[in-house]
Design a protein around this motif. Structure first.
Motif, short mmCIF file in Angstrom:
data_model
loop_
_atom_site.label_atom_id
_atom_site.label_comp_id
_atom_site.label_asym_id
_atom_site.label_seq_id
_atom_site.Cartn_x
_atom_site.Cartn_y
_atom_site.Cartn_z
N VAL A 353 0.84 -1.21 0.00
CA VAL A 353 0.00 0.00 0.00
C VAL A 353 0.86 1.25 0.00
O VAL A 353 0.41 2.33 0.38
CB VAL A 353 -0.95 0.00 1.21
N THR A 354 2.11 1.12 -0.44
CA THR A 354 3.04 2.26 -0.45
C THR A 354 2.44 3.45 -1.21
O THR A 354 1.97 3.31 -2.34
CB THR A 354 4.37 1.86 -1.10
N GLY A 355 2.45 4.60 -0.54
CA GLY A 355 1.98 5.83 -1.17
C GLY A 355 0.48 6.01 -1.21
O GLY A 355 0.00 7.03 -1.70
N LEU A 356 -0.27 5.05 -0.70
CA LEU A 356 -1.73 5.12 -0.74
C LEU A 356 -2.28 5.64 0.59
O LEU A 356 -1.69 5.42 1.65
CB LEU A 356 -2.34 3.76 -1.02
N PHE A 357 -3.40 6.31 0.51
CA PHE A 357 -4.15 6.64 1.72
C PHE A 357 -5.09 5.47 1.99
O PHE A 357 -5.98 5.17 1.19
CB PHE A 357 -4.95 7.93 1.56
N VAL A 358 -4.87 4.78 3.10
CA VAL A 358 -5.71 3.63 3.44
C VAL A 358 -6.34 3.86 4.80
O VAL A 358 -5.78 4.57 5.65
CB VAL A 358 -4.90 2.32 3.43
N PRO A 359 -7.51 3.29 5.05
CA PRO A 359 -8.18 3.49 6.34
C PRO A 359 -7.34 2.97 7.49
O PRO A 359 -6.67 1.94 7.39
CB PRO A 359 -9.48 2.68 6.19
#
Length: 474
Positions: A353-359
């Motif tokens: 999930v590198t660089g992603l906005f995740v919950p």
């Protein structure tokens, strides 16, 4: 009559069936506990210690049937269920020691008297148990609560009532003719709501952060009720360096996937340097996760992990994973069903999930999210970028990095070069933020099971007049 049932998640076979307690039954149990409290609290500590030691003996004589019950009802392998029962047995001695050390009596001489510290029980304690460790975790509340002189009404998870019933048999044997001191009531949400709304002096809860938030709100206007919350976490594991990548991968796999990811202290987020080491470690983790043995609790050879607690739990986790993929997460190892097994069986998943906005959510399943960062400052920022604060870990041989991580990482359990799930019963266990309310359990459970009473006392009133001498009008 409302019927409660539990099932073996590996096969769907019925494990337990019984009546769920309604509101009237809950009220009656609380009344019995209230009536039993004065007599139980008035007993010398030695008498209560003798009861919990008889409970330990009852567990010892039933440890294999108890382990099989836990394994069958939760789906966890028998080796792990046996370890859980061993922890339940060991909790007795640790709780006796903690009671003496943290909630005992202390005296010190002062001019004209003594300063005395004593501890008193709160009264009627409600204990709500979880499904993942249905024996060990509620046991960690119940034993110290009873030692302190409280009475207990225990509601097991509706997913694991058989384990709760087996624990109740052990307490019945240990207590003998002391009705109301310990009671086990069975039921689902409605039963729990009736218990929490009843005349209790404390709520000792292990479960989800969402439930913890709910309890914080409803007890905001009940300051007389002690609230001890042991909740979940979106736990980080920073893997920064290692002499042997395979050894580091083993720590990661144990942190993320043991108990099929159903431990509140499991690593949910793996933070690695954006380097050759980080890439090699992630590849090794994915490869090792693919070799994990998965099976039913009673299979030979024993599997390392079993199913999730239910098909519904698997469906919920799969929906979370799908949502991450829809946000752009790259699948390194997919979250899949296990062919030929019930739908509760799943494989460990690894997502980048590198660089992603995740919950900022706890996925209570074997799902590991990987983030690659440029430097250790960014690794610490990523580790602390959560509203939770239960456990965290660092994989590194660098003492200076460990000192900094220990100083700056916000979590109640912080491990080095060992799984994030590792914890000693002789130490506190708990977290901050959405992971708890600063009342850690394990060895520190004695702290919330009794309140301190400070006294300044003397055998008679002599000497008080001298304190006023020369200061009064004739």
């Amino acid at each position: 009559m409302s019927v409660l049932r539990s099932f073996d998640p590996a096969t769907g076979d019925l494990v337990w069936e019984g009546e769920a307690a309604g509101a009237d039954a809950v009220s009656a149990a609380l009344l019995r506990a209230r009536r039993a409290f004065p007599g139980w609290a008035a007993l010398p500590l030695e008498a209560r210690v003798a009861v919990v030691e008889r409970y330990r003996a009852a567990l010892e004589t039933r440890k294999e049937p108890m382990a099989q019950m836990i394994a069958r009802e939760t789906g966890k392998p028998l080796w792990e269920a046996r370890g859980e029962v061993a922890s339940m047995i060991g909790k007795v001695g640790l709780s006796i020691a903690a009671q003496a050390e943290r909630a005992g009596e202390k005296r010190s001489d002062m001019p004209f008297g003594q300063a005395v510290l004593r501890h008193r029980p709160h009264g009627v304690m409600a204990v709500l148990g979880p499904f993942n460790f249905p024996g060990h975790l509620p046991n960690g509340h119940i034993v110290p609560a009873l030692l302190a002189g409280n009475t207990v009404v225990f509601k097991p998870s509706e997913m694991t009532p058989a384990t709760g019933a087996a624990m109740a048999e052990c307490w019945e044997e240990a207590l003998g003719d002391r009705p109301g001191v310990f009671q086990c009531i069975q039921g689902a949400r409605a039963t729990g709501e009736a218990l929490v709304a009843g005349a209790i002096d404390g709520l000792l809860f292990t479960g989800s952060a969402g439930a913890g938030t709910h309890f914080r709100r409803i007890f905001a206007d009940r300051p007389d009720v002690i609230l001890a919350l042991e909740l979940g976490g979106n736990n980080p594991l920073v893997a920064w360096d290692a002499a042997e990548v395979e050894e580091a991968a083993a720590v990661v796999v144990q942190s993320a996937f043991i108990t099929t990811g159903q431990r509140c202290s499991c690593a949910r987020r793996l933070i690695v340097p954006d380097s050759a080491f980080g890439t090699a470690l992630v590849e090794a983790v994915a490869a090792l996760a693919g070799r994990v043995t998965i099976g039913a609790w009673d299979e030979t050879p024993e599997p390392w992990i079993g199913p999730l607690i239910s098909e519904a739990a698997a469906d919920g986790a799969r929906a979370r994973v799908d949502a991450l993929v829809a946000r752009g997460a790259r699948t390194i190892k997919p979250f899949s069903a296990v062919e030929g097994r019930s739908a509760a069986f799943v494989t460990p998943a690894v997502l980048d999930v590198t660089g992603l906005f995740v919950p900022d959510e706890e996925i209570f399943a074997p799902v590991l999210q990987v983030s690659r960062v440029p430097d250790f400052d960014a690794a610490l920022d990523a580790a602390n970028n959560t509203r939770f604060g239960l456990s965290a870990g660092l994989l590194s041989a660098d003492d200076a990095l460990w000192d900094r991580f220990l100083r700056e990482c916000r979590a109640g359990v912080v491990n080095r070069n060992r799984p994030t799930t590792g914890a000693a019963g002789s130490m506190p266990f708990g977290g901050l933020g959405e992971s708890g309310n600063h009342r850690p359990s394990a060895y520190y459970a004695a702290d919330y099971c009794a309140y301190p009473v400070a006294s300044f006392e003397a055998p008679d009133a002599a000497g008080n007049g001298a304190a006023l001498a020369g200061k009064l009008r004739p």
